[in-house]
Design a protein around this motif. Structure first.
Motif, short mmCIF file in Angstrom:
data_model
loop_
_atom_site.label_atom_id
_atom_site.label_comp_id
_atom_site.label_asym_id
_atom_site.label_seq_id
_atom_site.Cartn_x
_atom_site.Cartn_y
_atom_site.Cartn_z
N VAL A 127 -9.70 12.12 55.02
CA VAL A 127 -9.18 12.53 56.34
C VAL A 127 -10.30 12.93 57.31
CG1 VAL A 127 -6.87 13.16 55.51
CG2 VAL A 127 -8.67 14.91 55.59
N GLU A 164 -4.23 7.88 65.76
CA GLU A 164 -3.45 9.02 66.22
C GLU A 164 -4.36 10.12 66.80
OE1 GLU A 164 -0.08 9.59 63.59
OE2 GLU A 164 -0.20 11.75 64.07
N GLN A 182 -6.63 5.32 56.88
CA GLN A 182 -7.58 5.93 57.82
C GLN A 182 -7.44 5.36 59.23
OE1 GLN A 182 -11.39 5.40 55.71
NE2 GLN A 182 -11.35 7.58 55.25
N ARG A 202 -2.20 17.87 57.91
CA ARG A 202 -0.88 17.22 58.03
C ARG A 202 -0.87 15.79 57.49
NH1 ARG A 202 -1.48 17.16 64.26
NH2 ARG A 202 -2.29 15.09 64.68
N TYR A 203 -2.05 15.22 57.27
CA TYR A 203 -2.09 13.84 56.75
C TYR A 203 -2.12 13.79 55.22
CZ TYR A 203 -3.09 12.57 61.54
OH TYR A 203 -3.01 12.41 62.89
N LEU A 223 -5.97 18.20 60.27
CA LEU A 223 -5.99 17.07 59.33
C LEU A 223 -5.13 17.31 58.11
CD1 LEU A 223 -9.80 16.25 59.53
CD2 LEU A 223 -7.92 15.01 60.62
N ARG A 256 -4.65 4.51 60.68
CA ARG A 256 -3.53 5.21 61.33
C ARG A 256 -3.97 6.60 61.78
NH1 ARG A 256 -0.70 2.88 57.02
NH2 ARG A 256 -0.64 4.84 55.84
N VAL A 257 -4.71 7.30 60.92
CA VAL A 257 -5.19 8.65 61.26
C VAL A 257 -6.11 8.57 62.49
CG1 VAL A 257 -6.55 10.63 60.47
CG2 VAL A 257 -5.02 9.45 58.87
#
Ligand SMILES: [Zn+2]
Ligand SMILES: [Zn+2]
Length: 244
Positions: free
Chosen positions: A106, A41, A35, A55-56, A53, A37-38
């Motif tokens: 996410v 970004e 989380q 894409r995660y 989201l 890293r998400v």
């Protein structure tokens, strides 16, 4: 240290103190790293569209396959859709706690990044989040001029808002004889705040007793209290990210 680093460090620390919640905390630590890293970004791009989201999900699935409880391992990319994300973000009841886990994994960092960039009016004391309308996952007690103050922590965007101490956040009950508090010597700084009118409870993390506590993590570490509350016929106001 940002909020995610604090959660990761606290989860690792509590997991190492051989508790009944060690496995859950180790998994949560991996999840919080994902989380983080998400969050970073999304923040860097100033993202405001929840549909990105999706894409995660591949990275989340990979993390789940290597470190999650087996119940989550049955999910594949085909199950994880934009619809699942948007349902969670708009508060539509989930098809299952497991599907909800993936959506919340996410949506939480997305909501937290929006809340950090936005402004939230926290003077009012609604029973749901003043920023995103989600329910509180845990209460936080802080010392303030000796009186102490209760805050509610949003399960989605991590916003905290002040809430009166002796009021049920689910049904508004104010009669303190119907608002029992349960404690156990095992967790000196975490207690169960229950309501005998609507039979719900929320756990409260008391930072005046343990200033190193990180509420969202200590809430997971005290799973034993959830079991106790369920045995006494109380249901949790809102489950945590692990569905507990
Ligand atoms: Zn919120
Ligand atoms: Zn109530």
């Amino acid at each position: 240290m940002n909020a995610f680093d604090e959660r990761i460090a606290r989860a690792d620390e509590l997991a190492s103190r051989s508790s009944a919640a060690a496995d859950a905390l180790r998994f949560y630590s991996h999840l919080a790293q994902f989380q983080k890293r998400v969050f970073e970004e999304l923040n860097a791009y100033g993202e405001t569209d929840a549909s990105v989201l999706v894409r995660y999900f591949p990275a989340l699935l990979e993390m789940v396959r290597s470190s999650a409880p087996t119940t989550l391992a049955g999910f594949s990319e085909a199950d994880l859709t934009t619809e699942l994300i948007l349902a969670e973000w708009t508060g539509t009841p989930p098809e299952s706690e497991h599907a909800r886990f993936f959506a919340r994994a996410v949506v939480q960092p997305f909501a937290e990044s929006l809340a950090m960039r936005g402004t939230v009016a926290t003077e009012s004391t609604p029973s749901t989040c003043p920023f995103c309308s989600a329910k509180p996952v845990v209460a936080v007690l802080r010392g303030e001029g000796g009186g102490g103050k209760r805050w509610l922590l949003c399960c989605m965007c991590a916003t905290e808002w002040a809430f009166r101490r002796l009021v049920c956040p689910n049904c508004g009950e104010e009669d303190k004889t119907r608002l029992p508090v349960y404690t156990t010597p095992e967790f000196k700084h975490v207690r169960v705040e229950a309501c005998d009118s609507c039979r719900t409870y929320i756990k409260a993390v008391d930072l005046t007793v343990d200033g190193h506590a990180v509420p969202v993590v200590d809430e997971i570490a005290s799973i034993a209290l959830n079991i106790w509350a369920a045995e006494h016929d109380y249901s949790k106001l809102e489950s945590n990210i692990l569905g507990m």
